[in-house]
Motif scaffolding. Sequence first.
Motif, PDB file in Angstrom:
ATOM      1  N   GLY A  24     -16.589   0.328   8.866  1.00  0.00           N
ATOM      2  CA  GLY A  24     -16.928   1.583   9.526  1.00  0.00           C
ATOM      3  C   GLY A  24     -17.607   2.554   8.573  1.00  0.00           C
ATOM      4  N   LEU A  27     -21.159   1.252   7.975  1.00  0.00           N
ATOM      5  CA  LEU A  27     -22.031   1.321   9.153  1.00  0.00           C
ATOM      6  C   LEU A  27     -22.394   2.747   9.547  1.00  0.00           C
ATOM      7  CD1 LEU A  27     -20.527  -1.433  11.464  1.00  0.00           C
ATOM      8  CD2 LEU A  27     -22.799  -1.417  10.451  1.00  0.00           C
ATOM      9  N   TRP A  28     -21.448   3.666   9.443  1.00  0.00           N
ATOM     10  CA  TRP A  28     -21.685   4.972  10.063  1.00  0.00           C
ATOM     11  C   TRP A  28     -21.689   6.171   9.119  1.00  0.00           C
ATOM     12  CZ3 TRP A  28     -18.412   1.580  13.028  1.00  0.00           C
ATOM     13  CH2 TRP A  28     -19.078   1.028  14.107  1.00  0.00           C
ATOM     14  N   PRO A  30     -23.380   8.771   6.786  1.00  0.00           N
ATOM     15  CA  PRO A  30     -24.792   9.194   6.645  1.00  0.00           C
ATOM     16  C   PRO A  30     -25.372   8.759   5.296  1.00  0.00           C
ATOM     17  CG  PRO A  30     -23.429  11.013   7.422  1.00  0.00           C
ATOM     18  CD  PRO A  30     -22.509   9.900   7.071  1.00  0.00           C
ATOM     19  N   SER A  31     -26.627   8.363   5.319  1.00  0.00           N
ATOM     20  CA  SER A  31     -27.243   7.805   4.112  1.00  0.00           C
ATOM     21  C   SER A  31     -27.482   8.846   3.032  1.00  0.00           C
ATOM     22  CB  SER A  31     -28.557   7.118   4.463  1.00  0.00           C
ATOM     23  OG  SER A  31     -29.448   8.059   5.025  1.00  0.00           O
ATOM     24  N   ARG A  42     -27.937  -2.020   5.653  1.00  0.00           N
ATOM     25  CA  ARG A  42     -27.614  -2.058   7.086  1.00  0.00           C
ATOM     26  C   ARG A  42     -28.586  -2.930   7.856  1.00  0.00           C
ATOM     27  NH1 ARG A  42     -26.507   4.352   7.921  1.00  0.00           N
ATOM     28  NH2 ARG A  42     -24.518   4.426   6.849  1.00  0.00           N
ATOM     29  N   PHE A  50     -20.896  -5.249  11.749  1.00  0.00           N
ATOM     30  CA  PHE A  50     -20.392  -4.854  13.052  1.00  0.00           C
ATOM     31  C   PHE A  50     -19.433  -5.898  13.622  1.00  0.00           C
ATOM     32  CE2 PHE A  50     -20.545  -4.598  17.673  1.00  0.00           C
ATOM     33  CZ  PHE A  50     -20.103  -3.293  17.836  1.00  0.00           C
TER      34      PHE A  50
END
Length: 163
Positions: A24, A27-28, A30-31, A42, A50
């Motif tokens: 998580g 994946l989520w 912020p870069s 990603r 995922f």
Amino acid sequence: MKFDINKFLEMSSRVAFALCLLCGFLLWIPSYILPFDIISFRKNYGLVLFLVFAFSLAIIVSYVVWWLLSIISKRYKQHKRKHKMNDILKNLDPQDKSYLNKYLKKGQTSVYMDMTNPVHIKLKSYGVIQLPLGTNLGILTTFSGFISPLAVEILNKHPEYLK
């Protein structure tokens, strides 16, 4: 080798929780917060991340459901046992009531049992009177026992059962 589902779920839920947090995060998050390039990572491994996230989340959910069902099952069994004991105590014979009344008026929960007495045998079979752990009946016919804590609790709430 014996497979124990409870131990597997406990162990795998811990690992799954760690994997779920990691995936998580990757994946989520912020870069612009991360000091490295997460966008290309990603693009290359996003689907794998995922899938690992979804699988670990499914294991966590199954463990939580199992945990909730075990709690509900224990509560249901306690409620059923209490209801059954309540019905038993409501419908006691006068001999049984006088035997229990003799001890409960004094505030005693330990009783003297004689296994040749049918009243004692019946109360023991109903679970109103219990034996201490480690009691060996062997050749003994008389010994001490105790009134079940659940029976004492119900009789304290409903003293009319002994009248």
